[in-house]
Design an enzyme around this catalytic site. Structure first.
Site, short mmCIF file in Angstrom:
data_model
loop_
_atom_site.label_atom_id
_atom_site.label_comp_id
_atom_site.label_asym_id
_atom_site.label_seq_id
_atom_site.Cartn_x
_atom_site.Cartn_y
_atom_site.Cartn_z
CG ASP A 36 -2.05 1.00 1.13
OD1 ASP A 36 -3.21 0.55 1.04
OD2 ASP A 36 -1.76 2.21 1.16
CD GLN A 100 -14.69 -0.40 -2.80
OE1 GLN A 100 -15.86 -0.63 -2.46
NE2 GLN A 100 -14.09 -1.03 -3.81
CG HIS A 106 -8.47 -2.76 -2.47
ND1 HIS A 106 -9.42 -2.12 -3.25
CD2 HIS A 106 -8.33 -1.99 -1.36
CE1 HIS A 106 -9.82 -1.03 -2.65
NE2 HIS A 106 -9.19 -0.92 -1.48
CG HIS A 108 -6.61 -2.52 3.06
ND1 HIS A 108 -5.89 -1.35 2.93
CD2 HIS A 108 -7.78 -2.31 2.43
CE1 HIS A 108 -6.63 -0.47 2.25
NE2 HIS A 108 -7.76 -1.02 1.95
P1 DGP Z 1 -9.54 1.69 0.23
O1 DGP Z 1 -9.74 2.94 1.00
O2 DGP Z 1 -9.93 0.46 1.05
O3 DGP Z 1 -10.22 1.73 -1.12
O4 DGP Z 1 -7.98 1.54 0.01
C1 DGP Z 1 -7.29 1.97 -1.11
C2 DGP Z 1 -5.84 1.89 -0.78
O5 DGP Z 1 -5.12 2.00 -1.98
C3 DGP Z 1 -5.34 2.97 0.16
O6 DGP Z 1 -4.91 2.39 1.40
C4 DGP Z 1 -4.15 3.59 -0.56
C5 DGP Z 1 -3.89 2.61 -1.69
N1 DGP Z 1 -3.45 3.25 -2.91
C6 DGP Z 1 -4.08 4.27 -3.55
N2 DGP Z 1 -3.39 4.60 -4.66
C7 DGP Z 1 -2.31 3.76 -4.71
C8 DGP Z 1 -1.23 3.62 -5.63
O7 DGP Z 1 -1.11 4.31 -6.64
N3 DGP Z 1 -0.31 2.67 -5.34
C9 DGP Z 1 -0.42 1.87 -4.23
N4 DGP Z 1 0.56 0.97 -4.03
N5 DGP Z 1 -1.43 1.97 -3.35
C10 DGP Z 1 -2.36 2.92 -3.59
#
Ligand code: DGP
Length: 128
Positions: A36, A100, A106, A108
């Site tokens: 993340d 979300q 996804h 976590h």
């Molecule tokens: P959610 O809020 O459950 O939809 O989580 C989305 C997650 O995605 C958040 O914890 C941050 C992660 N995230 C957002 N953009 C990127 C990205 O460009 N790269 C990575 N590795 N993670 C990302």
């Protein structure tokens, strides 16, 4: 099959294709796991289906296999990141109330620290 394989508008579909860089932890033909970008613990890995499915609410009965692959991959990621024995949490934020923010399923996987319960501030018990 619930949705199309690749959605060019989807951030995580683009990560799957390598169009946007990410730190990959695990991949097989069904799922990909990557770190993340805003970790909340020393181990914070997102586990996603390769195929675009927007949310848990979009899962259909024919997606049984991918649901299983995500859980098995989480176990594998726990092993790779060294939290299999110490413990970890697998969280799927689904929809507006759960915050979300990326609409490609996804999980976590969070580990490497003590956690609290419930996962939101305030009173734990809601009666009625
Ligand atoms: P959610 O809020 O459950 O939809 O989580 C989305 C997650 O995605 C958040 O914890 C941050 C992660 N995230 C957002 N953009 C990127 C990205 O460009 N790269 C990575 N590795 N993670 C990302």
């Amino acid at each position: 099959m619930s949705t199309s394989f690749y959605n060019p508008e989807c951030l995580f579909c683009r990560i799957v294709r390598g169009e946007i860089p990410a730190t990959e932890v695990y991949r097989n033909e069904h799922v990909m796991a990557f770190r993340d970008i805003t970790p909340v613990a020393s181990q914070h890995v997102l586990i996603i289906p390769i195929r675009h499915i927007a949310s848990l609410s979009d899962l259909q009965s024919e997606d049984l296999d991918i649901a299983g692959h995500i859980l098995l991959a989480a176990r594998k990621v726990a092993e790779i990141t060294g939290v299999l024995d110490s413990g970890y949490r697998l969280v799927f934020n689904n929809g507006q109330d759960a915050l979300q923010s990326v609409f490609h399923i996804h999980g976590h996987l969070i580990g490497g620290r003590k956690m609290g319960w419930p996962p939101f501030p305030g009173d734990a018990i809601i009666h009625g």
